[in-house]
Design an enzyme around this catalytic site. Sequence first.
Site, short mmCIF file in Angstrom:
data_model
loop_
_atom_site.label_atom_id
_atom_site.label_comp_id
_atom_site.label_asym_id
_atom_site.label_seq_id
_atom_site.Cartn_x
_atom_site.Cartn_y
_atom_site.Cartn_z
N SER A 44 -6.63 -20.23 -45.24
CA SER A 44 -7.07 -19.31 -44.19
C SER A 44 -8.31 -19.85 -43.47
CB SER A 44 -7.35 -17.93 -44.76
OG SER A 44 -8.40 -17.96 -45.71
N HIS A 45 -8.97 -20.85 -44.07
CA HIS A 45 -10.13 -21.47 -43.44
C HIS A 45 -9.90 -22.96 -43.21
CE1 HIS A 45 -11.92 -17.75 -44.98
NE2 HIS A 45 -12.79 -17.89 -44.02
N ALA A 120 -15.81 -20.40 -44.09
CA ALA A 120 -16.19 -19.84 -45.39
C ALA A 120 -17.59 -20.34 -45.73
CB ALA A 120 -15.20 -20.28 -46.46
N ASP A 175 -18.32 -17.01 -53.32
CA ASP A 175 -18.35 -16.66 -51.89
C ASP A 175 -17.41 -15.48 -51.73
OD1 ASP A 175 -18.19 -16.44 -49.16
OD2 ASP A 175 -17.37 -18.43 -48.81
N GLY A 184 -8.98 -13.50 -42.31
CA GLY A 184 -8.01 -14.57 -42.12
C GLY A 184 -6.78 -14.41 -43.00
N ASP A 185 -6.96 -13.86 -44.21
CA ASP A 185 -5.81 -13.64 -45.09
C ASP A 185 -4.89 -12.57 -44.53
OD1 ASP A 185 -6.19 -15.42 -47.41
OD2 ASP A 185 -8.07 -14.36 -47.63
#
Length: 334
Positions: A44-45, A120, A175, A184-185
């Site tokens: 997602s990142h 992130a 984190d 993002g997920d």
Amino acid sequence: MARLALNEVDVLARSVLEQHGFTAQQAQAVARTMVCGERDECTSHGIYRLLVCIATLKAGKVNPTAEPVVHDHAPSIVRVDAQGGFSQLALEKGLPLLKQKANENGLAALVINHCVHFSALWVEIEAITDLGLVALACNPSHAWVAPAGGRGPVFGTNPIAFGWPRQGQNPFVFDMATSAIARGDIELHRRAGKAVPLGWGVSKEGEPTTSAEEILQGAMLTFGGHKGSALAAMVELIAGPMIGDLTSAQSLAHDEGTGSSPYHGELIIAFDPKRFLGESFDHHMQSAEKLFFNIQDQGARLPSERRYQARRRSLERGVEINDALLDEIRALQR
């Protein structure tokens, strides 16, 4: 799925960014973060974020030629004006002075202002633990998250990250978003047409839902009810008004409905354990190692262990990228 070596991911990301007008320095810093995401299987990142970066650029919400300006603001404070660019290069420019001040004073703060942020925080935390410093970081985002007991967006995902350097081992890093999950997920679930677990968010009517689309139109939820909500409010304050930058609601207003990456500030605090501890440094760092041992000896895992395992795999085998995503990214090159 296509398999790419990490250097191929880097070349692809830099190529797309530079082709769309980002300077080599900006592209290199941003691409490095995306490679880290793919390398550690935090997709997602990863390079999915190229789509978001270029959309943000086309909306006029990021400066691709920004040259961050470093200010020696106070004895223990470094302030970097990102000049409307992505945060990565601003962090890189501020790190040397942050390290110097932390070494001199025991602790120091790095304030990044006027930055666009999509990454992130663990990537940034590891850059600081690599210097032998303990690190704490947080930032607001866009107002996507409802407070406990409410139903309308007020907070951002408002992550908090921490890192502890370890001799000869990967650092202890966590984190976490103060929201139940990273935005993002949810977006990746929407793209895949998959349902999300209950508790991630609510519809715009405030009703619980497993629809990623409804959550994106409604509001996300904090983790842990009122506890996550209080932490989210803390982040809004210390990484917003206290550093002279935007809250998540103000960032969303600045966005003007374009769906771009958030525009705000970031607060990073670095501690030098050698300066704190002096001659007792080795003794107390061993106490920390005993803590980690006691956690793992019970069969529990430390935060980021799965990332480090993924990192070892990726360094050996490369990474897998969804074909449809790769087509979208290569279309940007054309």
